[in-house]
Each structure stands twice: as C-alpha cells, then as structure tokens.
Design a protein around this motif. Structure first.
Motif, mmCIF file in Angstrom:
data_model
loop_
_atom_site.group_PDB
_atom_site.id
_atom_site.type_symbol
_atom_site.label_atom_id
_atom_site.label_comp_id
_atom_site.label_asym_id
_atom_site.label_seq_id
_atom_site.Cartn_x
_atom_site.Cartn_y
_atom_site.Cartn_z
ATOM 1 N N HIS A 13 0.827 -1.214 0.000
ATOM 2 C CA HIS A 13 0.000 0.000 0.000
ATOM 3 C C HIS A 13 0.859 1.262 0.000
ATOM 4 C CE1 HIS A 13 -3.382 -2.676 0.864
ATOM 5 N NE2 HIS A 13 -4.138 -1.668 0.473
ATOM 6 N N PHE A 14 2.015 1.186 0.643
ATOM 7 C CA PHE A 14 2.907 2.350 0.659
ATOM 8 C C PHE A 14 3.494 2.591 -0.734
ATOM 9 C CE2 PHE A 14 2.846 1.036 5.072
ATOM 10 C CZ PHE A 14 2.799 2.226 5.752
ATOM 11 N N LYS B 196 0.903 3.951 -2.967
ATOM 12 C CA LYS B 196 0.664 5.369 -2.658
ATOM 13 C C LYS B 196 1.752 6.243 -3.286
ATOM 14 C CE LYS B 196 0.764 8.690 1.097
ATOM 15 N NZ LYS B 196 1.955 9.323 0.547
ATOM 16 N N THR C 157 4.876 12.823 10.064
ATOM 17 C CA THR C 157 3.705 13.106 10.901
ATOM 18 C C THR C 157 2.432 12.492 10.327
ATOM 19 O OG1 THR C 157 3.401 15.205 9.771
ATOM 20 C CG2 THR C 157 4.601 15.260 11.851
ATOM 21 N N SER C 158 2.452 12.180 9.026
ATOM 22 C CA SER C 158 1.256 11.562 8.433
ATOM 23 C C SER C 158 1.039 10.155 8.962
ATOM 24 C CB SER C 158 1.415 11.479 6.911
ATOM 25 O OG SER C 158 1.691 12.735 6.380
ATOM 26 N N TYR C 159 2.044 9.598 9.617
ATOM 27 C CA TYR C 159 1.949 8.200 10.051
ATOM 28 C C TYR C 159 1.977 8.041 11.569
ATOM 29 C CZ TYR C 159 3.134 7.597 5.159
ATOM 30 O OH TYR C 159 3.114 7.665 3.797
ATOM 31 N N THR C 160 2.210 9.143 12.288
ATOM 32 C CA THR C 160 2.421 8.982 13.739
ATOM 33 C C THR C 160 1.153 8.574 14.472
ATOM 34 O OG1 THR C 160 2.107 11.346 13.999
ATOM 35 C CG2 THR C 160 4.381 10.554 13.963
ATOM 36 N N PHE C 161 -0.001 8.704 13.848
ATOM 37 C CA PHE C 161 -1.233 8.288 14.532
ATOM 38 C C PHE C 161 -1.723 6.928 14.030
ATOM 39 C CE2 PHE C 161 -2.137 11.092 11.021
ATOM 40 C CZ PHE C 161 -3.133 10.419 10.316
ATOM 41 N N LEU C 162 -0.897 6.292 13.202
ATOM 42 C CA LEU C 162 -1.256 4.966 12.687
ATOM 43 C C LEU C 162 -0.272 3.924 13.247
ATOM 44 C CD1 LEU C 162 -1.967 5.993 8.988
ATOM 45 C CD2 LEU C 162 -3.646 5.272 10.685
ATOM 46 N N PRO C 163 -0.698 2.664 13.283
ATOM 47 C CA PRO C 163 0.204 1.645 13.852
ATOM 48 C C PRO C 163 1.295 1.251 12.867
ATOM 49 C CG PRO C 163 -1.850 0.631 13.161
ATOM 50 C CD PRO C 163 -2.003 2.104 12.928
ATOM 51 N N VAL C 164 2.183 2.152 12.591
ATOM 52 C CA VAL C 164 3.254 1.867 11.641
ATOM 53 C C VAL C 164 4.554 2.506 12.139
ATOM 54 C CG1 VAL C 164 2.504 3.825 10.205
ATOM 55 C CG2 VAL C 164 3.956 2.095 9.211
ATOM 56 N N GLU C 165 5.612 1.719 12.090
ATOM 57 C CA GLU C 165 6.924 2.222 12.514
ATOM 58 C C GLU C 165 7.478 3.154 11.430
ATOM 59 O OE1 GLU C 165 8.655 1.438 15.209
ATOM 60 O OE2 GLU C 165 7.992 -0.502 15.945
ATOM 61 N N MET D 241 8.915 15.538 15.493
ATOM 62 C CA MET D 241 8.539 16.669 14.645
ATOM 63 C C MET D 241 8.115 17.837 15.530
ATOM 64 S SD MET D 241 7.795 17.847 11.567
ATOM 65 C CE MET D 241 6.796 19.119 10.805
ATOM 66 N N ILE E 194 3.402 1.337 18.805
ATOM 67 C CA ILE E 194 2.689 0.703 17.693
ATOM 68 C C ILE E 194 1.556 -0.172 18.222
ATOM 69 C CG2 ILE E 194 2.944 -0.814 15.676
ATOM 70 C CD1 ILE E 194 4.366 1.923 15.495
ATOM 71 N N ARG F 253 -1.225 2.211 19.165
ATOM 72 C CA ARG F 253 -1.893 2.799 17.991
ATOM 73 C C ARG F 253 -2.629 1.734 17.183
ATOM 74 N NH1 ARG F 253 3.054 6.382 17.616
ATOM 75 N NH2 ARG F 253 3.771 5.285 15.756
ATOM 76 N N ILE G 279 -7.236 7.297 16.540
ATOM 77 C CA ILE G 279 -6.706 8.628 16.871
ATOM 78 C C ILE G 279 -7.117 9.622 15.791
ATOM 79 C CG2 ILE G 279 -4.626 9.979 17.361
ATOM 80 C CD1 ILE G 279 -3.197 7.208 17.779
ATOM 81 N N GLU H 231 -3.298 17.097 11.452
ATOM 82 C CA GLU H 231 -2.890 16.299 10.295
ATOM 83 C C GLU H 231 -4.014 16.173 9.272
ATOM 84 O OE1 GLU H 231 -0.520 14.894 7.870
ATOM 85 O OE2 GLU H 231 0.245 15.431 9.822
#
Lengths: 470, 241
Positions: free
Chosen positions: A264-265, A268, A336-344, A467, B73, B76, B81, B86
């Motif tokens: 998916h990345f 994108k 910052t687009s990913y900090t609220f998702l479960p992704v490292e 950030m 992780i 989240r 969230i 954002e």
C-alpha cells in the motif's frame, strides 16, 4: 496596508520560513555554497571550452536561471499543498487577501517584489560572485561577473513573470490559457522554421550577456514588466473548481505489488508521483536532462584522458543522479502523516526504499541503452556493479541525513556539506580507479556495507525524531 | 470496570518549556472523558504522549494495558486517533485513503467498513475526490472515518468537531454518545466547553500544563453552576496565582 509594508512583512516571513526549517545559520550559509559551486564550476570552463564554447555554457546557465524563476513562481503560487504537508496548516501572507483588508492585487504586487529581491540575493548574487572570483584563474574578464549578475537576474525574472502571467490566465480561464499557449507555441515554431527568430531573441537576457546593448536590455525588461503588470492587474484568487475524480487505483496497484511487502505504501508513492503536478514526466525530464549532459561531457573527457571507459564513469554518475528519484518519492510525504497509525517510521523508510528500487528500473534501462549504443558491452558488468552500489550508497547517505525531507533538508548548508563530504571522496576514488582499469569499478561493491550501515542507522535515527509542532 | 487510560505524573518538556506538568488521571471503560483547556494548555501534547507519538519527559502512562512510550505501535494498533492538525495524503482519494489505512491495519471487508462511514458522515459523493481538493470539513470527516475504521474500543480525539457544520456536529455527538453507550471509551481534548457539558461523563481542566480539576460533569451540574463560569474561575484563578 501599503505595498512597502507588505513587502517587509513578506521578506520576514520568507526568511523565518526558511530559517525555521534549516536554522538561521544553516540557511544563511546557503548562498555561500552556491558561490563555492559557481567558483569551482567556472574553473572547469577552459577544460570544456572545446566542446562547450562559452556562449553555449552561458545559454545553459541563463536557461537554468529562467527555469529557476519558473520554479520559484510556481512554488509561491501553488506551494500551499507542499507547505501544508510540511507544517500542518500553512498560513502565508500571500494567501491572506480573504482575511486581511488588503486587495489581492496589492498582495500579489508585494509578493512579486519580495520574490525578486529575495531570490536575486539568494541565488543570482552568490552565483555571479563565485563566477567573478574564478576569473583570475580562467582568464575571463572580471567585468563579465557584473554583466552575468544583471543578465541572470533578468533571466530569473523572465521565468518568474512568465509563470505569474500564465497562472493568472489559468485562474481566469483554462481556455484562455490553452489558447494563449497554443498561439505562442505555433508562433514560435513558425518563427524558428522561417529563421525569423533566434535563440537570442527568445531569451533576450542571454542576448544581453553576449552583447550588452540597449536593445536586448529593453526587450528583456519589456518581456518581464508587461506580463508581470498584466498578472498583477488581473490577478484573482477565485480559482474555478477543477476537482478531479478518480476510481480506486490504490487497491489494484497494491494487489499487483503484494509480493514486495509494504504494497500500500509503494502504491501510494506511485499515485503521488502520477497525480502531482507534472506527473511522471517531471521525474523523467529532470532525470534524463542531466544524464544527457553527463554523456556529452564524458565524450569530451575521453579526449583528455585516454583509457577512460565512458560507460563505467557514466554508470557511477548515473548512480548519483538516480538517487534524486528519492526526492520525488518523498515530495508529498511526512513522518507526521503516520504517527497516529500503527506503523513504525522504519517501515515507512523501508517502503520508500522499495519504491526507490522499483523506480531505479528507469536508470537501469538507461544504462543498458548506453551500453548497447556505445559498444560498451565488455564493461557492462563492472558498470552495472558501479551503478547499483553508488545508487544504494548515495540513497543511504540521503536517507540518513534527511529522512523523508531531502527536498528541504539538502538546502541546509551543514547537511549539504556533509552530503558532499560523504559522497564526493567515494565517487572520485571510484572514478579514478575505473580510469586505471574499468574492472576496478567492481570495487564499488565495497560501498554496499556502509550503505547498509547508514540505512540501519537512519531507521533508528528517524524513529527517535520528534517533529516540532508549529 | 477496566481502566482504559492511566496517566501517572505525566510530564513533557520542550526545551525550557513545560508543556505538561506531572498530570495524573484515569479514564474508565465506557466513559467519555473531556480534557478541557485554553489554547496552548497542553491538551495536544497529552494526546501525543498517550498515543506514543512523543515520549514523556517523566512519569508514565498505560493505555489499554500498554505503555505507549515502550509500545507505541501496539497502542496505535488498538486505539483510534484523530490528530488536530494532520490532513490525509494529498494525492489519494478519500476512498483510497481509507483503503490505505485499512491496508496498514490489515482489515478485511474494507468496502463495507468504508460504506458505513460514507453514509454516516454523508460524504459518499466525495469518495473519489483527491484529499487535497476536499473541504476542511470533509477532511475532518475522513479523519474521523480512518480513526474508527477498525472499530476500536478506545478513541482519542483532538478537537472532534473542528470544521464540521452544525448538522454534522450533531451527527458526530450522537455517534460518540452511542459509541460510549455500546461500551466504547472516548478521550477528547477541546476548548469548546459546550461539547464537554453536553456529551462528556467526566472532565479534566488543564492550564499551563497542570491539571486543575478532574471530576464528573454531573457533580458540577448538581451544584447549579455552568461549566463556563466554573472553567473561567478556575483558569483565571490559576493565571493570577
């Protein structure tokens, strides 16, 4: 609010925006880097004078500055999306005519004056200074430095005013823009065919550099001031709605890439590239143009240094240039687009590396084509090793130093210097070794280890990065 | 009842500035907790620490039994969230963005999940529009949808009603109330007191990084005081102290 006050506010805003990203000192040193670059570039002029006469070099540089004007204008007018992704909701004075009791026309006029002063001081002046400083060593007249300052500033302004003019037409009517562009294109082609027009006439600042007479100067000013005045007079922020609609292409694309992981990345990244302004064409154009130049330069180099295998050296430089694809892949992304998702963050970086590997099929194709057309099949394998290793190493340095922000971080003088220091010695050693024997290009495989080390460090480094909030 | 959030002496410094100062509180399962405070009081920093976006300088937190500083992780992955600032990626459509998030979260039945949110928040007609071309209100709806796409048991929302029109605000408030009645837990941060007074079970009031008050809204109602006057007295008193 008078235009001079707006101008001052915008100058402060532009400086603070850049110094927020790079730090005041880091950004202040950027003109010095340009001056040094121009100085060393000018030193090489006599070496290439045989194949690149001075007037050809001057034409290229004037074209480059005109394109820079186009870029600066485009960013100022259409860069809000970019800024939003970098800083959250960007709010610049240039977009404030709806909230401030100041007319769009006045804001736009101040914006043009600000861009003129700011970027001439930032780009043109240091470039001309570096060029002038080199004249004692190149045997060129130091007065050419002053002339270059004026003509390059005119070339920059020509690009800036043209893009402002065209964007005003666009805002008023797409048909008007298309019609104007078509008429200009047909007129230009016809004039060239009939021999009624020359390159100098199309780019009068360049003509002024070749012959500093009143006529090209007046023509330059005319071509700058009239479109700029028209764009200020008819500027509007009420852009017509041109919302595009797309069916879901992410899932089909991700489905085809599933075997690679991070599908998916990668999908994108591909859609970002295809749907952003310029599409995939911008990558190909910005990539193939310098490569063409490199190939021509190598043909010159062969005359001076017997034994050079142009394919191997080309492959080394191809590896460096191919790393710029990473800049395109990260243009509209941010951690910052990913900090609220479960992704490292490391997973995001890994996905970018996979996208990069896929995109590198383009330079690989260029290398194969170069080998096939130049009869360099005998050295193809060391050339391939050099390309792949240098590309991986340059990418690793870029990722380590800039994370997902190469488009802004590489303008930081300190970061750029570290980038140069990390890449140049390896590059020069490799080129030197391959001159001794093209097979030594395979030594480039030694770069794979530091590349892997830097990428591993980059993952932890950017994982811990916070950030700042604005 | 299970503690969904437990913050103990949570502190965050940015250089010399203390954004959050030794804050302790807890949120129980099935609660709608509102963290109220003026702009810059530390609300967003609190949410970022609770969701592992930034590590605390001192103190600790447990969110659904996990430590967000050590397992961001994991946290989240469990919670939903909605950050304040954002925006979704510019060159994906609204539908593609939800599929992108579903891909990250390894969700199945993605179309059905998306359809539910397109219908509830009434933006089906915008599903094929690039995110950069969406209005701010529609972007907020999209951020809402992505946060609840995996049907989390806990949601942390920074300014839930920002950019939404009154009709959509009602829809969202009704959804949140129903979600909590169904056993879900919500932590919202806001400076809009009416939201808290209307839908929150408990509130915390934060000012200059310090938690000045924490308690049930009904206790406040029982005293006959309005939240606004209580809030203003508390914050102004703290500012003058």
């Amino acid at each position: 609010m008078p235009v001079p006050d707006l101008f001052r506010a915008m100058m402060k805003e532009e400086w603070r925006m850049h110094s927020t990203i790079f730090g005041s000192l880091g950004f202040a040193l950027f003109p010095a880097v340009i001056a040094v670059f121009a100085f060393f570039g000018a030193l090489t002029l006599p070496i290439f004078a045989d194949v690149f006469p001075y007037d050809v070099v001057a034409l290229l540089i004037h074209t480059l500055f005109m394109l820079m004007g186009v870029m600066v204008g485009s960013f100022g007018l259409m860069g809000r999306e970019f800024m939003n992704r970098r800083f959250g909701q960007a709010s610049l004075i240039a977009y404030a005519s709806r909230s401030l009791p100041v007319s769009e026309r006045r804001i736009f006029a101040a914006f043009l004056v600000k861009d003129t002063v700011y970027y001439i001081l930032l780009y043109v002046l240091p470039f001309a200074a570096g060029f002038t400083a080199a004249t004692p060593f190149t045997g060129l007249d130091p007065a050419l430095g002053l002339l270059a300052f004026v003509s390059l500033a005119l070339a920059f302004l020509l690009g800036l005013s043209a893009v402002c003019f065209l964007s005003t037409l666009y805002a008023r009517s797409v048909a008007l823009l298309a019609g104007t562009a078509a008429v200009l294109a047909v007129a230009a082609i016809a004039a060239f065919r009939l021999g009624a027009i020359t390159v100098s006439a199309v780019l009068p600042p360049y003509a002024f550099f070749l012959d500093p007479a009143a006529e090209p100067l007046a023509l330059s000013l005319l071509l700058i001031l009239v479109p700029a005045a028209v764009s200020v007079l008819f500027v509007t922020v009420d852009y017509p709605d041109r919302t595009k609609r797309f069916t879901n292409r992410l899932d089909p694309l991700a489905g085809r890439l599933r075997g690679l992981g991070s599908a998916h990345f990668i999908a994108k990244d591909a859609l970002d590239l295809l749907r952003s302004e310029g599409g995939a064409g911008k990558v190909i154009f910005s990539f193939l143009l310098p490569l063409g130049l490199v190939w021509v330069c190598l043909q010159v180099l062969i005359r001076f240094i017997p034994g050079v295998d142009p394919l191997v050296v080309f492959a080394v430089l191809l590896g460096v240039i191919s790393a710029t694809i990473y800049n395109w892949l990260t243009e509209f992304d941010s951690f910052t687009s990913y900090t609220f998702l479960p992704v490292e963050i490391s997973e995001v970086i890994d996905a970018k590396l996979k996208s990069y590997a896929l995109a590198n099929l383009l330079p690989l194709g260029v290398l194969v084509l170069a080998a096939a057309t130049s009869g360099g099949a005998g050295t193809f394998l060391p050339a391939l090793a050099a390309f792949a290793s240098v590309s991986a190493y340059t990418l690793a340095v870029t990722v380590y130093l800039t994370g997902l922000h190469p488009n802004v971080m590489l303008y930081h003088a300190w970061v750029f210097l570290r980038y140069l220091l990390a890449i140049s010695p390896a590059l020069l050693l490799l080129i030197f070794a391959s001159i001794v024997d093209p097979a030594y290009a395979a030594l480039s495989l030694l770069l794979v280890a530091p590349a892997a080390f830097l990428l591993a460090r980059a993952r932890t480094r950017w994982q811990a990065w916070e950030m700042p909030t604005y | 009842m299970r503690q969904m959030i437990e913050a103990t002496e949570l502190t965050k410094n940015y250089g010399n500035v203390t954004a959050v100062n030794r804050v302790s509180f807890s949120v129980t399962e099935g609660e709608l907790f509102g963290l109220l405070g003026p702009n810059g009081s530390g609300k967003t920093t609190m949410i970022r620490m609770l969701t592992g976006q930034i590590p605390p300088t001192a103190g600790s937190a447990r969110v659904m039994g996990l430590d967000p500083a050590n397992d961001p992780i994991g946290v989240r992955g469990l919670v939903g969230i909605i950050p304040e600032q954002e925006t979704p990626p510019s060159f994906l459509t609204a539908e593609e963005y939800l599929h992108f998030v579903a891909g990250i979260r390894n969700l199945d039945s993605v179309d059905e999940r998306c359809d539910r949110w397109f219908d509830l928040l009434e933006f089906r007609d915008k599903r094929d529009v690039l995110c950069k071309d969406l209005s701010r209100g529609t972007r907020q709806k999209l951020m809402f949808a992505q946060a609840f796409l995996h049907e989390p048991r806990l949601a942390l929302i920074d300014e839930p009603l920002i950019n939404l029109d009154p009709i959509m605000q009602r829809t969202v408030k009704d959804f949140l109330t129903g979600y909590v009645q169904g056993g879900g837990t919500v932590f919202i941060s806001t400076h809009i007191l009416e939201i808290a007074e209307e839908i929150c079970d408990r509130i915390g009031i934060i000012h200059n990084g310090r938690l000045l008050h924490s308690g049930p809204v009904e206790d406040l109602v029982a005293t006959g005081r309005h939240l606004e006057s209580f809030f203003l007295d508390l914050v102004r008193g703290d500012a003058g102290a």
